[in-house]
Design a protein around this motif. Structure first.
Motif, PDB file in Angstrom:
ATOM      1  N   TRP A  68       0.852  -1.178   0.000  1.00  0.00           N
ATOM      2  CA  TRP A  68       0.000   0.000   0.000  1.00  0.00           C
ATOM      3  C   TRP A  68       0.892   1.233   0.000  1.00  0.00           C
ATOM      4  O   TRP A  68       1.815   1.356   0.796  1.00  0.00           O
ATOM      5  CB  TRP A  68      -0.912   0.017   1.209  1.00  0.00           C
ATOM      6  N   ASP A  69       0.595   2.154  -0.893  1.00  0.00           N
ATOM      7  CA  ASP A  69       1.455   3.334  -1.027  1.00  0.00           C
ATOM      8  C   ASP A  69       0.940   4.547  -0.250  1.00  0.00           C
ATOM      9  O   ASP A  69       1.620   5.552  -0.156  1.00  0.00           O
ATOM     10  CB  ASP A  69       1.655   3.696  -2.497  1.00  0.00           C
ATOM     11  N   LYS A  97      -3.879   3.254  10.262  1.00  0.00           N
ATOM     12  CA  LYS A  97      -4.963   2.919   9.340  1.00  0.00           C
ATOM     13  C   LYS A  97      -4.732   3.588   7.991  1.00  0.00           C
ATOM     14  O   LYS A  97      -4.157   4.673   7.917  1.00  0.00           O
ATOM     15  CB  LYS A  97      -6.305   3.407   9.882  1.00  0.00           C
ATOM     16  N   SER A  98      -5.236   2.932   6.963  1.00  0.00           N
ATOM     17  CA  SER A  98      -5.286   3.542   5.640  1.00  0.00           C
ATOM     18  C   SER A  98      -6.701   3.334   5.113  1.00  0.00           C
ATOM     19  O   SER A  98      -7.533   2.702   5.775  1.00  0.00           O
ATOM     20  CB  SER A  98      -4.256   2.917   4.701  1.00  0.00           C
ATOM     21  N   ASP A  99      -6.967   3.849   3.919  1.00  0.00           N
ATOM     22  CA  ASP A  99      -8.287   3.667   3.321  1.00  0.00           C
ATOM     23  C   ASP A  99      -8.598   2.199   3.074  1.00  0.00           C
ATOM     24  O   ASP A  99      -9.754   1.807   3.014  1.00  0.00           O
ATOM     25  CB  ASP A  99      -8.392   4.439   2.005  1.00  0.00           C
TER      26      ASP A  99
END
Length: 178
Positions: free
Chosen positions: A51-52, A84-86
């Motif tokens: 994940w970028d 957290k990320s999307d």
């Protein structure tokens, strides 16, 4: 674990050697420190490594103290970190970093401040290292936390509790979001 008489040996030596001036002077210190509980979750690995998006960090602290035997207490610095990320949770780390604290001849107010402000200040660099190592070992860049002004937060919380007529118990210090 050693009994109370052994635990306060260093405090006795400091007091008897005149390190604090005369007998019956206040003395307090960290006797030992340790990781009581550490949980590291990497729920979306190995996908999360690709994940970028920069994760949002939610950081929460809680400070608790409880009496042990005689002149000793356990101080607990709890730190919860959620990244957290999307796409979901990147990692979660829960740390309970503790110390056995010895105090002698301290007025109650100063003892409370030592347990809830000074002891956490002394513990924080070690807890910060554990968190950094845990995130690195989970496969991510080490989480490096900024220093925290525990004394300032203590004063702020005590003023809030006085204004509300509350009782100073366990301290909950809100974290910051990065």
């Amino acid at each position: 674990m050693a009994d109370e008489g052994d635990i306060l040996t260093d405090l006795d030596a400091a007091q008897n050697n005149g390190a604090n001036g005369a007998d019956n002077q206040p003395v307090a210190g960290i006797v030992s420190q340790y990781v009581k509980d550490l949980s590291v979750e990497n729920p979306n690995a190995p996908e999360s490594f690709r994940w970028d998006q920069q994760p949002q960090i939610d950081l929460q602290f809680n400070i608790a103290a409880r009496p042990l035997e005689g002149e000793t207490h356990e101080v607990e610095l709890k730190v919860n970190v959620t990244a957290k990320s999307d796409r979901g949770n990147v990692y979660l780390v829960e740390l309970s970093y503790c110390a056995v604290v010895g105090m002698r001849n301290l007025p109650e107010e100063q003892g409370h401040m030592f347990l809830y402000a000074e002891a956490p200040r002394l513990l924080f660099p070690f807890a910060r290292r554990v968190l950094s190592d845990a995130t690195r070992d989970a496969g991510f860049a080490p989480l490096v936390l900024d220093p925290i002004d525990f004394n300032g937060l203590y004063v702020q919380q005590m003023q809030q509790r006085q204004a509300q007529g509350g009782d100073p118990g366990a301290m909950s210090i809100p974290g910051s979001e990065n």
